[in-house]
Design a protein around this motif. Structure first.
Motif, PDB file in Angstrom:
ATOM      1  N   ARG A  27       1.279 -16.868  16.546  1.00 18.86           N
ATOM      2  CA  ARG A  27       1.503 -15.458  16.246  1.00 18.86           C
ATOM      3  C   ARG A  27       1.697 -14.713  17.569  1.00 18.86           C
ATOM      4  NH1 ARG A  27      -1.917 -10.739  15.010  1.00 18.86           N
ATOM      5  NH2 ARG A  27      -0.948  -9.558  13.320  1.00 18.86           N
ATOM      6  N   ALA A  82      -5.829 -27.105  12.677  1.00 19.83           N
ATOM      7  CA  ALA A  82      -5.064 -26.055  13.356  1.00 19.83           C
ATOM      8  C   ALA A  82      -5.921 -25.241  14.306  1.00 19.83           C
ATOM      9  CB  ALA A  82      -4.417 -25.137  12.324  1.00 19.83           C
ATOM     10  N   ALA A  83      -7.230 -25.214  14.062  1.00 19.25           N
ATOM     11  CA  ALA A  83      -8.090 -24.414  14.941  1.00 19.25           C
ATOM     12  C   ALA A  83      -8.179 -25.026  16.339  1.00 19.25           C
ATOM     13  CB  ALA A  83      -9.487 -24.293  14.339  1.00 19.25           C
ATOM     14  N   ALA A  86      -5.234 -23.908  18.423  1.00 17.41           N
ATOM     15  CA  ALA A  86      -5.275 -22.440  18.490  1.00 17.41           C
ATOM     16  C   ALA A  86      -6.337 -21.998  19.480  1.00 17.41           C
ATOM     17  CB  ALA A  86      -5.568 -21.866  17.107  1.00 17.41           C
ATOM     18  N   LYS A  87      -7.446 -22.739  19.492  1.00 16.83           N
ATOM     19  CA  LYS A  87      -8.505 -22.405  20.445  1.00 16.83           C
ATOM     20  C   LYS A  87      -8.022 -22.657  21.869  1.00 16.83           C
ATOM     21  CE  LYS A  87     -12.797 -22.861  17.837  1.00 16.83           C
ATOM     22  NZ  LYS A  87     -13.513 -23.899  17.103  1.00 16.83           N
TER      23      LYS A  87
ATOM     24  N   GLU B 693       2.623 -10.192   6.918  1.00 17.56           N
ATOM     25  CA  GLU B 693       3.036  -9.989   8.303  1.00 17.56           C
ATOM     26  C   GLU B 693       4.366  -9.224   8.383  1.00 17.56           C
ATOM     27  OE1 GLU B 693       1.305  -9.785  11.109  1.00 17.56           O
ATOM     28  OE2 GLU B 693       0.939 -11.916  11.444  1.00 17.56           O
ATOM     29  N   ALA B 731      -8.525 -16.805   9.609  1.00 16.25           N
ATOM     30  CA  ALA B 731      -9.772 -17.159  10.298  1.00 16.25           C
ATOM     31  C   ALA B 731      -9.635 -18.449  11.102  1.00 16.25           C
ATOM     32  CB  ALA B 731     -10.901 -17.286   9.280  1.00 16.25           C
ATOM     33  N   GLN B 732      -8.925 -19.422  10.516  1.00 15.09           N
ATOM     34  CA  GLN B 732      -8.884 -20.741  11.163  1.00 15.09           C
ATOM     35  C   GLN B 732      -7.765 -20.866  12.184  1.00 15.09           C
ATOM     36  OE1 GLN B 732      -8.665 -23.742   8.080  1.00 15.09           O
ATOM     37  NE2 GLN B 732     -10.238 -22.732   6.862  1.00 15.09           N
ATOM     38  N   VAL B 733      -6.635 -20.258  11.872  1.00 14.78           N
ATOM     39  CA  VAL B 733      -5.447 -20.493  12.703  1.00 14.78           C
ATOM     40  C   VAL B 733      -5.211 -19.344  13.681  1.00 14.78           C
ATOM     41  CG1 VAL B 733      -2.978 -20.990  12.674  1.00 14.78           C
ATOM     42  CG2 VAL B 733      -4.430 -21.796  10.807  1.00 14.78           C
ATOM     43  N   LEU B 734      -5.264 -18.104  13.161  1.00 11.63           N
ATOM     44  CA  LEU B 734      -4.913 -16.971  14.030  1.00 11.63           C
ATOM     45  C   LEU B 734      -6.047 -16.612  14.973  1.00 11.63           C
ATOM     46  CD1 LEU B 734      -2.983 -14.627  11.555  1.00 11.63           C
ATOM     47  CD2 LEU B 734      -2.126 -16.498  12.985  1.00 11.63           C
ATOM     48  N   PRO B 736      -9.423 -18.294  15.525  1.00 12.05           N
ATOM     49  CA  PRO B 736     -10.539 -19.237  15.393  1.00 12.05           C
ATOM     50  C   PRO B 736     -11.727 -18.846  16.272  1.00 12.05           C
ATOM     51  CG  PRO B 736      -8.753 -20.221  16.647  1.00 12.05           C
ATOM     52  CD  PRO B 736      -8.233 -18.933  16.119  1.00 12.05           C
ATOM     53  N   GLY B 737     -11.487 -17.952  17.220  1.00 14.97           N
ATOM     54  CA  GLY B 737     -12.576 -17.522  18.090  1.00 14.97           C
ATOM     55  C   GLY B 737     -13.531 -16.543  17.426  1.00 14.97           C
TER      56      GLY B 737
END
Ligand SMILES: [Zn+2]
Lengths: 90, 988
Positions: A27, A82-83, A86-87, B693, B731-734, B736-737
């Protein structure tokens, strides 16, 4: 009809358990500008060959995964949560 | 004993006679017969009429490639049209009927099509499509459909059950002939998990037609002892009556097991068919080879049969093909048949061999061999009477009643080509072979172009050992055999074009494509294999060209003067053979088609007289009819009026409910809604609007902050699942922090709306906490105690109806008791249950939107939420695309109310809005009605609409136009809030 997806949490599972969102693209940042956002929301490559996609293990662990697959042979070369990337990105 | 049944021999059980009928005529066969072998034993040569020309047709093969002997078996809901007589096992009471004939098989008026054949040749369908459309629809199509056809499906429901299952194995062996059995034994003995599949009822494949000796056993006995050993191994599953019909991604194979298609009365505790999905680490195709027909005149006349099939009926079923038999062959296959016929006392009239001086050493029979010769024509009407043999330019007529033919062998490679691999022509094998080196799949035996039993056994052993090695097993290959008395049919020069033909020579028997159609296609410019297929329809019938395709390619190659390699093949796709819809549907039909979701208040609604409506998977109470009410409208009007006058109770448990916790829950919610949520205080609810989006509205709902880091979000019923998936993505992809946890709790809570001026008084009777306006003001949201501390609940002061209203949530198991208690407490206050119809009336009266208005094309401003999208927030989903010019254009479709000028007039949702004096055309479309209802409070039909620039057009007269129903209703645009625009009733 059938194929199996190697979920990193659940093992090999049938594809019917998954929901596919589309190309795994990051994103843009909030200040990326109109062009970057237009590109992100509407424009997609349609490669013949390797493609990373977001797949949701909807009827399994409910994690979003990045599935790397070949759009021609349908072969899945990698599947990760995916996390994780992304992290790494953030 | 019938004239064609031999006095002894075969694998049939002569102690178990079975009676059956064909076209109403009673006949007898034996256990171990197929319908085809039993018909042949009864001298029944004519079994069907061809698709286009209605030519008499007989039994051509003994397997799943059969193009002619298609029959309808059984009656009523068990009717099975297009059943292959060659695959249908005989059982007591089997009823079979021929197809595509009228009035009878022997006298078929459609055979007149044969006279019209010049018009029905190749390109017929192509050309008729170019004729005027009216001719096609009214004349040709009905005519062709009646004349050209297969069996008819029953209109009765199928009474039987089907099921689906998965299986996993190290090695899947497809085909249990010599090669497959050798491979499976090798793998089974090595301890691998093996699944062996064969489409016939008994394992053995070609071994069952063989007279050779393997080791010390007859071929069929050898097959039986292999099967017995396989069945004794716990790591091996032998599936007979099972066809592997496709090879899919991930090395998954689709197979259909005909569990009870061979019995008269299926056991009710078993499915009739079972669909297998088999995930195999490695697969071995041991599918054998299909014998190719020869394309001579009259090659479709009943009595002409594949040589291998004739041998099968002879050796396996003890059936003689006729009394005067000839054999036309291009290879050694014909000699094996000749030898076995002679052993049964039938010396062939002649073996016509297209080769010169090629009699195999292993043949020592006494039949006359006509070398370097062809059969140019077969003659006879409903059955074969003679053949014309052409040798050295001289023609000789032979009186025969049966003719065997063998044009060589095509390896059955279909499965190997299901994932994009192309067949490769091999001059050496005179056949198309499977594409080489495909991961997870290997071929062995005749499927790989290997000829001869000994070679096939060896190939099965060695290929299995190699595949197991790749999986880490140590296989000790044990040789099987030796084989004695096998006449191996090695590759021979193909014979595509046969000289001297006078009659129609068929290439595709099932679609009635003959030799000249191929010539015509080439001449008219359709010589490319893909074009020729469609122009002539060759290979497009239910048999998918199993027998015809290679001959068509060979003929096209000769027409064009090229090699079959240059012609290539059309694409092989699943399914290898037809699969029933029943098997594909499995258990998901009727009531089991999809799950039914019942609210925890379902039983409460039922006993209060609810009529239910399906909403997605949910059954929601639509209205609660009372005695004396004349229709749904009367009930709905009463319920709606009562909410605004007294109070109503509505089941809203189907709303999506998501619990959101974590230190960053506030930040998370603030990012997924377009409006501000960071400062929502504990104990308060807020309406939230979620965007996609791209800036368009995704869903709406309320979110309450129950604790500092605990939120309770509701979604619409329709978008509950999509919203949960979306939030998990965020929560998981965009992000995750962020420290955030999501849990869907839709099913955990029974939730009821209690709405109306008396709602507080009613609720206070069961709620221990003070819920007065001061203590529990509008938008309060808190945990409450019920029934003197017996039950814990959550109370939200939110309103969809515009009245003083609450939503009370209790754990699902307490739902019905709580609703009962509320009805009792509300009795003196006039409480009534209300359903989603009244709920909809109340919300339309208040101008509240649902997914009728949130239709994927609306941005917040379109629905009057323009100021909700927070410009103060740096980021939220949808923010960045929302500022596009087009999304704030003045002529966008905007939410507006609509009423008819005449309050007795009726209009419906979906109607178009036109300017008052505009012509009723779509060019003049100004928008449409999104929701409508009769409003008992305004005494008129009312509606919500999305109209161009609608928010600035209140008061304008318009026309409500429904072209579908021919309705023209003069109306007026207005404020979308029809009742209590000041919202004074909310805070009573
Ligand atoms: Zn998973």
């Amino acid at each position: 009809m059938a194929s199996l997806v190697p979920c990193p949490h659940c093992g090999l599972r049938p594809k019917e358990e998954f929901t596919i969102k589309g190309a795994a693209l990051p994103r843009p940042s909030p200040d990326a500008g109109a062009d970057a956002w237009l590109d992100h929301v509407y424009l997609r490559d349609n490669p013949r060959g390797a493609l990373d996609e977001f797949w949701h293990h909807t009827s399994g662990c409910r994690r979003w995964l990045i599935v790397s697959r070949d759009t021609f042979s349908h072969e899945i070369s990698a599947c990760r949560d995916a996390a994780d990337p992304a992290k790494e990105r953030s | 004993m019938t004239a064609f049944r031999l006095p002894h021999g075969g694998l049939i059980d002569r102690s178990r006679p079975l009676s059956f009928s064909f076209d109403g005529k009673s006949m007898t066969g034996f256990a171990g017969d197929t319908l085809a072998s039993a018909l042949l034993a009864n001298g029944r040569i004519l079994v069907g009429r061809s698709f286009k020309y209605h030519r008499p047709r007989g039994i051509l093969t003994a397997g799943s490639a059969e193009p002619n002997a298609l029959v309808t078996v059984n009656t009523g809901g068990r009717t099975e049209p297009n059943t292959l007589a060659t695959m249908q096992e005989l059982h007591e009471g089997l009823r079979a009927a021929s197809q595509n004939r009228w009035p009878s098989l022997a006298f078929d008026i459609g055979a007149l099509n044969g006279l019209l054949s010049p018009f029905l040749g190749a390109g017929f369908y192509y050309k008729t499509f170019m004729w005027p459309a009216a001719f096609w629809e009214k004349l040709y199509e009905p005519l062709i459909r009646r004349a050209a056809g297969l069996g008819r499906a029953s209109h009765d429901a199928d009474p039987d059950d089907y099921e689906k299952c998965w299986a996993h194995c190290d090695l899947l062996v497809i085909g249990a002939g010599a090669t497959g059995l050798a491979a499976a034994l090798t793998a089974g003995r090595a301890g691998a998990r093996v699944i062996v599949v064969d489409e016939h009822p008994v394992a053995g494949g070609g071994l069952l037609s063989e007279t050779a000796i393997i080791g010390t056993q007859a071929a069929a006995d050898f097959a039986a002892s292999c099967a017995t050993e396989l069945q004794s191994m716990p790591n091996v599953r032998l599936l007979t009556r099972t066809t592997v019909f496709a090879w899919y991604d991930g090395n998954v194979f689709g197979a259909v097991e005909r569990v009870q298609k061979h019995v008269g009365f299926p056991a009710p505790n078993l499915p009739v068919e079972r669909l297998w999905r088999i995930a195999a680490k490695q697969a071995l195709l041991a599918t054998g080879a299909e014998e190719r027909p020869l394309v001579f005149g009259g090659n479709d006349i009943p009595g002409v049969m594949m040589a291998g099939a004739m041998r099968r009926y002879l050796n396996c079923h003890g059936v003689a093909p006729g009394h005067r038999v000839a054999i036309f062959t291009t290879n050694d296959s014909g000699y094996g048949l000749a030898r076995d016929l002679e052993a049964a006392g039938i010396v062939p009239q002649a073996i016509i061999d297209s080769r010169r001086d090629a009699i195999p050493d292993s043949y020592s029979g006494s039949a006359r061999v006509v070398s370097g010769a062809v059969v140019s024509d077969a003659c006879g009407r409903k059955s074969l009477s003679s053949i014309s043999v052409l040798q050295n330019g001289k023609s000789e007529e032979l009186k025969v009643d049966a003719l065997a033919m063998s044009g060589g062998f095509s390896p059955v490679i279909h499965l190997a080509c299901h994932r994009g691999g192309k067949p490769q022509w091999s001059d050496e094998h005179a056949a198309f072979l499977a594409p080489s080196s495909q991961k997870g799949l290997a071929l062995a035996g005749a499927a790989d172009g290997t000829a001869g039993l000994q070679a096939c056994l060896e190939a099965g052993v060695s290929k299995a050992a190699a595949l197991l090695g790749s999986l880490g097993f140590t296989a000790k290959p044990q040789a099987l055999g030796p084989v004695e008395g096998d006449i191996a049919a090695g590759p021979a020069k193909p014979l595509w074009t046969i000289p001297g033909i006078r009659e129609k020579a068929f290439v595709d028997f099932q679609n009635d494509v003959h030799r000249k159609d191929i010539t015509l296609a080439t001449r008219e410019g359709y010589g490319h294999v893909e074009l020729a297929k469609r122009y002539t329809t060759t290979g497009m019938a239910t048999d998918q060209g199993k027998l015809s395709n290679v001959n068509a390619i060979g003929l096209l190659a000769e027409e064009r003067g090229v090699s079959p390699a240059d012609v290539g093949t059309t694409t092989f796709r699943p399914f290898y053979s037809p699969v029933s819809f029943g098997a594909l549907a499995g258990a998901t039909h009727g009531k089991h088609f999809m799950p039914a979701r019942m609210s925890p208040l379902h039983e409460w609604a039922k006993k209060n007289g609810a009529e239910f409506v399906e909403a997605g998977l949910w059954y929601r109470s639509a209205w609660f009819a009372r005695d004396g009410e004349s229709g749904w409208r009367e009930s709905v009007d009463r319920e709606a009026l009562n909410v605004r006058k007294n109070a109503g109770l509505c089941d809203v448990s189907t709303l999506g409910k998501i619990e959101i916790t974590g230190a960053d829950a506030a930040e998370f919610i603030n990012r997924v809604y377009c409006n501000a949520f960071l400062k929502l205080p504990v104990g308060k609810a807020r309406y939230g609007l979620m965007l996609r989006e791209d800036g368009f509205i995704f869903d709406d709902g309320t979110t309450s902050r129950l604790e500092e880091n605990r939120y309770f979000m509701t979604t619409t019923t329709a978008a509950a699942i999509a919203t949960m998936n979306h939030l998990e993505f965020c929560a998981q992809v965009l992000w995750p922090g962020l420290d955030v946890r999501l849990a869907s709790v839709t099913d955990q809570w029974a939730q009821m709306a209690v709405a109306g001026p008396k709602s507080r008084a009613i609720l206070q009777q069961i709620i221990d906490d003070d819920i007065s306006n001061d203590a529990f003001p509008y938008l309060a949201a808190r945990d409450v105690s019920l029934f003197g501390g017996q039950v814990h609940g959550r109370l939200f002061r939110i309103s969809f109806s515009g009245e003083l209203a609450f939503e009370l949530a209790v754990l699902a198991d307490f739902g019905e008791a709580t609703a009962d208690a509320l009805m009792q407490a509300g009795d003196t206050h006039g409480i009534q249950p209300y359903g989603v119809e009244a709920l909809s009336v109340l919300r339309i009266e208040k101008g509240h939107v649902t997914h009728s208005e949130i239709n994927g094309t609306a941005v917040p401003a379109d629905l009057g939420f323009g100021r909700m999208a927070s410009s103060a927030k740096a980021d939220f989903i949808g923010k960045h695309m929302l500022s596009r010019d087009g999304l704030s254009a003045r002529d966008r479709l905007q939410l507006v109310g609509v009423m008819p000028l005449d309050t007795t007039a009726y209009f419906r949702s979906g109607a178009h809005i036109l300017a008052k004096d505009a012509d009723a055309t779509l060019e003049n479309d100004q928008g449409h009605v999104t929701s409508s209802c009769y409003s008992p409070h305004t005494g008129s039909h009312i509606g919500l609409a999305l109209v161009k620039g609608g928010s600035a057009r209140h008061g304008e007269e318009i026309l409500i136009w429904n072209a579908l129903h021919g309705e023209y209703v003069p109306g007026r645009l207005c404020d979308p809030v029809f009742v209590d625009p000041a919202n004074s009733r909310l805070s009573m």
